[in-house]
Write a protein that holds these residues in place. Structure first.
Motif, PDB file in Angstrom:
ATOM      1  N   LEU A   1       0.807  -1.208   0.000  1.00 11.95           N
ATOM      2  CA  LEU A   1       0.000   0.000   0.000  1.00 11.95           C
ATOM      3  C   LEU A   1       0.841   1.259   0.000  1.00 11.95           C
ATOM      4  O   LEU A   1       0.486   2.247  -0.627  1.00 11.95           O
ATOM      5  CB  LEU A   1      -0.946  -0.004   1.217  1.00 11.95           C
ATOM      6  N   GLU A   2       1.990   1.206   0.669  1.00 14.65           N
ATOM      7  CA  GLU A   2       2.811   2.417   0.732  1.00 14.65           C
ATOM      8  C   GLU A   2       3.300   2.855  -0.640  1.00 14.65           C
ATOM      9  O   GLU A   2       3.543   4.030  -0.869  1.00 14.65           O
ATOM     10  CB  GLU A   2       3.990   2.239   1.691  1.00 14.65           C
ATOM     11  N   HIS A   3       3.401   1.936  -1.588  1.00 17.74           N
ATOM     12  CA  HIS A   3       3.866   2.280  -2.927  1.00 17.74           C
ATOM     13  C   HIS A   3       2.790   2.955  -3.768  1.00 17.74           C
ATOM     14  O   HIS A   3       3.112   3.686  -4.700  1.00 17.74           O
ATOM     15  CB  HIS A   3       4.374   1.037  -3.666  1.00 17.74           C
ATOM     16  N   ILE A   4       1.553   2.709  -3.459  1.00 22.09           N
ATOM     17  CA  ILE A   4       0.477   3.277  -4.285  1.00 22.09           C
ATOM     18  C   ILE A   4      -0.493   4.134  -3.482  1.00 22.09           C
ATOM     19  O   ILE A   4      -1.552   4.484  -3.972  1.00 22.09           O
ATOM     20  CB  ILE A   4      -0.290   2.157  -5.016  1.00 22.09           C
ATOM     21  N   ALA A   5      -0.105   4.516  -2.271  1.00 27.51           N
ATOM     22  CA  ALA A   5      -0.998   5.316  -1.432  1.00 27.51           C
ATOM     23  C   ALA A   5      -1.300   6.670  -2.061  1.00 27.51           C
ATOM     24  O   ALA A   5      -2.451   7.117  -2.061  1.00 27.51           O
ATOM     25  CB  ALA A   5      -0.405   5.489  -0.039  1.00 27.51           C
ATOM     26  N   LEU A   6      -0.290   7.326  -2.590  1.00 24.59           N
ATOM     27  CA  LEU A   6      -0.527   8.632  -3.204  1.00 24.59           C
ATOM     28  C   LEU A   6      -1.350   8.507  -4.482  1.00 24.59           C
ATOM     29  O   LEU A   6      -2.228   9.337  -4.742  1.00 24.59           O
ATOM     30  CB  LEU A   6       0.794   9.348  -3.474  1.00 24.59           C
ATOM     31  N   LEU A   7      -1.091   7.482  -5.275  1.00 21.43           N
ATOM     32  CA  LEU A   7      -1.870   7.262  -6.490  1.00 21.43           C
ATOM     33  C   LEU A   7      -3.336   7.034  -6.134  1.00 21.43           C
ATOM     34  O   LEU A   7      -4.231   7.708  -6.651  1.00 21.43           O
ATOM     35  CB  LEU A   7      -1.339   6.057  -7.272  1.00 21.43           C
ATOM     36  N   GLY A   8      -3.584   6.087  -5.254  1.00 18.34           N
ATOM     37  CA  GLY A   8      -4.964   5.787  -4.874  1.00 18.34           C
ATOM     38  C   GLY A   8      -5.636   6.949  -4.176  1.00 18.34           C
ATOM     39  O   GLY A   8      -6.804   7.252  -4.427  1.00 18.34           O
ATOM     40  N   GLY A   9      -4.891   7.635  -3.291  1.00 21.57           N
ATOM     41  CA  GLY A   9      -5.463   8.783  -2.592  1.00 21.57           C
ATOM     42  C   GLY A   9      -5.822   9.908  -3.537  1.00 21.57           C
ATOM     43  O   GLY A   9      -6.879  10.548  -3.399  1.00 21.57           O
ATOM     44  N   ALA A  10      -4.966  10.164  -4.517  1.00 19.56           N
ATOM     45  CA  ALA A  10      -5.251  11.223  -5.486  1.00 19.56           C
ATOM     46  C   ALA A  10      -6.451  10.866  -6.359  1.00 19.56           C
ATOM     47  O   ALA A  10      -7.312  11.710  -6.643  1.00 19.56           O
ATOM     48  CB  ALA A  10      -4.018  11.483  -6.345  1.00 19.56           C
TER      49      ALA A  10
END
Length: 193
Positions: free
Chosen positions: A17-26
């Motif tokens: 999740l830490e690798h795609i947290a910003l992608l998913g959050g955005a």
């Protein structure tokens, strides 16, 4: 703030999740910010695009060769099916939200898939659930928390009752049960009354 929370939760759960947290959050944030008459339509369209792109990965893993032409065919099919589903819904499902769903799974899983297409059944569920969790947190932050923070307590109460100001009275309550649903739908869509 919620992206940091997603990263720390991902670390505790030993997920990616830490690798795609910003992608998913955005992506979830954009989904929550853009108004649409049907708040459920944004979420449903997102899920339609997400599932269609996931099926596209399954086709690439099982049937269509993983070449430039194969990727082009799958991309065309996914976008065409998203457009058809949204057109069939008569604008209840916005195309932009479906394309956000496509972008979410592609951003989270394309590199993993390229490295090991044969591991689709093992690796795609984890990528899908982690990006969905991050997108859900982004959606929550922008559509619900931002609405609560943006108004003063008196304004929040008047939005809930559907009136501009003044004390609550029996006449201010909705006449029909459908009015409550319309007000909730408007609140989730980001409309202010």
């Amino acid at each position: 703030m919620l992206a940091a929370l997603a990263i720390s939760v991902g670390g505790m759960l030993d997920s990616d999740l830490e690798h795609i947290a910003l992608l998913g959050g955005a992506i979830g944030g954009a989904l929550g910010l853009v108004p649409h008459p049907y708040s459920w339509g944004r979420i449903a369209a997102f899920l339609v695009g997400f599932v269609l792109a996931w099926i596209g990965f399954a086709l690439r893993a099982a049937v269509i060769p993983d070449s430039a032409n194969g990727r082009a065919v799958v991309a065309f099919l996914v976008v065409a099916l998203c457009a058809a589903a949204c057109a069939f819904s008569m604008n209840r499902l916005p195309l932009w939200a479906a394309l956000l769903g496509v972008a979410a799974i592609i951003g989270a899983y394309e590199e993993i898939f390229t490295n090991a297409p044969a591991q689709f059944l093992n690796e795609s569920p984890q990528a899908a659930t982690t990006v969905l969790l991050a997108a859900g947190l982004g959606y929550l932050a922008t559509s619900v928390i931002a609405e609560m923070v943006s108004d003063t307590p008196d304004e929040r109460g008047s939005h809930r009752l559907g009136r501009d100001s003044g004390p609550a009275s029996p006449a201010a309550t909705p006449e029909t049960p459908g009015e409550d649903l319309d007000r909730l739908n408007g609140l989730m869509a980001g409309e202010k009354k």
